[in-house]
Enzyme design. Structure first.
Site, short mmCIF file in Angstrom:
data_model
loop_
_atom_site.label_atom_id
_atom_site.label_comp_id
_atom_site.label_asym_id
_atom_site.label_seq_id
_atom_site.Cartn_x
_atom_site.Cartn_y
_atom_site.Cartn_z
CB SER A 160 19.70 26.75 7.80
OG SER A 160 19.58 28.16 7.85
CE1 TYR A 185 22.13 26.95 12.54
CE2 TYR A 185 22.06 28.71 10.91
CZ TYR A 185 21.44 27.65 11.57
OH TYR A 185 20.15 27.30 11.24
#
Length: 326
Positions: A160, A185
């Site tokens: 990502s 994350y």
């Protein structure tokens, strides 16, 4: 390795859908495994691959729910669902043993399941859940499935642009000194990119190539841990809860880059690269981060090797240990 980290002019772009990537392609001789292939981008990936004739195994924690989700896919006869909990190494081991016992080869492994910005959660021996689920579970899975992958598979790790938020926190990977859901994350998504980079280095002698990617911003169940107010503050939603950011993709568009990375003939002879918008991404070494392209620390072979060694120590799994004399 990083010298090849630049676009190749694929002919596709941000608006391309997974179905358009595979238009005219016949994948009836292809066997694929998609973790999380029943939800969000994973479901669209399964749909595109199965519709092109591929035999797809969807790996999911809740088998009954996953079967219900994939029931409407064209080509459903070629889609199987099996249980896998990436946060539990025993479950990963059980899945790998079942898969290998069937004597099946794997042409494509798409590591797409994951969690984002969850409350602080500990799994296994106290591992931070995002690092454990998004990275360590997939690391273990690919290593345990190596006998099925060797011989020409492509492995695709869904990273990502979130990796721009954090490199690997070598002094506190498990966030024992204070938890930040977005840094955790970001670290896990950097780990996805570094995992693909080093797997490609280790596996290319056996014809295995690996890629990582940013799928784009898409509304999917991945946002389940985010309050509506947080998404409004980020500009993703307006005050009424409607989509407000025109750069968000649809799920079919969001699935396109992983399908392209898994199947494109244009990537033959390449590997260890980070992709976005159905092409190889550029390097981004500017400050502040642009959240496009790949940060140098996520494309660093030395950091990739260091992460592999750490992952091997944590999980006790390394398919390449003997070949490296370790």
């Amino acid at each position: 390795m990083t010298s090849k980290q630049s676009p190749i002019g694929s002919g596709f772009g941000a608006a391309t859908t997974a179905a358009e990537v595979l238009a005219g392609r016949k994948l009836s001789d292809i066997t694929a495994l998609v973790t999380g292939g029943h939800s969000g981008l994973g479901l669209e990936t399964t749909r595109a691959l199965a519709s092109a004739g591929a035999h797809v195994t969807v790996a999911a924690r809740d088998v009954a729910a996953a079967r219900a989700k994939v029931a409407g896919i064209a080509g459903i006869a070629s889609v199987a669902v099996e249980r896998l909990d990436l946060s539990d190494l025993a479950s990963v081991g059980d899945f790998a043993r079942r898969f290998l016992a069937g004597g099946r080869r794997l042409d494509i492994l798409i590591c797409g399941a994951g969690i984002m910005a969850c409350p602080e959660t500990r799994v296994g021996p106290g591992w931070e859940a995002q690092f454990a689920t998004n990275h360590l579970g997939h690391y273990a899975l690919a290593n345990l499935l190596w006998p099925a992958l060797a011989g020409g598979a492509r492995v695709v790790a869904v990273s990502s642009a979130g990796h721009h938020q954090s490199g690997i926190r070598w002094d506190d990977v498990q966030f024992t000194r204070g938890y930040d859901k977005w840094l955790a994350y970001g670290q896990s998504k950097t780990a996805n990119a570094l995992f693909a980079l080093h797997l490609d280095r280790l596996g290319r002698h056996a014809g295995v190539r690996a890629f990582s990617l940013h799928p784009g911003k898409i509304f999917t169940p991945l946002q389940r841990h985010l309050a509506r107010e947080e998404m409004v503050a980020a500009g993703w939603l307006d005050a009424d809860g409607h989509p407000a950011d025109p750069t968000f993709k649809t799920p079919p568009q969001g699935a396109a880059t992983q399908v392209w990375a898994a199947t494109s003939p244009r990537l033959a002879g390449l590997g260890g690269l980070y992709c976005e918008d159905c092409d190889i991404a550029r390097m981004d070494d500017g400050e502040p981060p642009s959240f496009t392209g790949v940060r140098p620390y996520a494309a660093d072979p030395e950091q990739a090797e260091r992460l592999w060694a750490l992952s091997a120590r944590l999980t006790g799994i390394d398919a390449f240990r003997d070949s490296r004399g370790g």
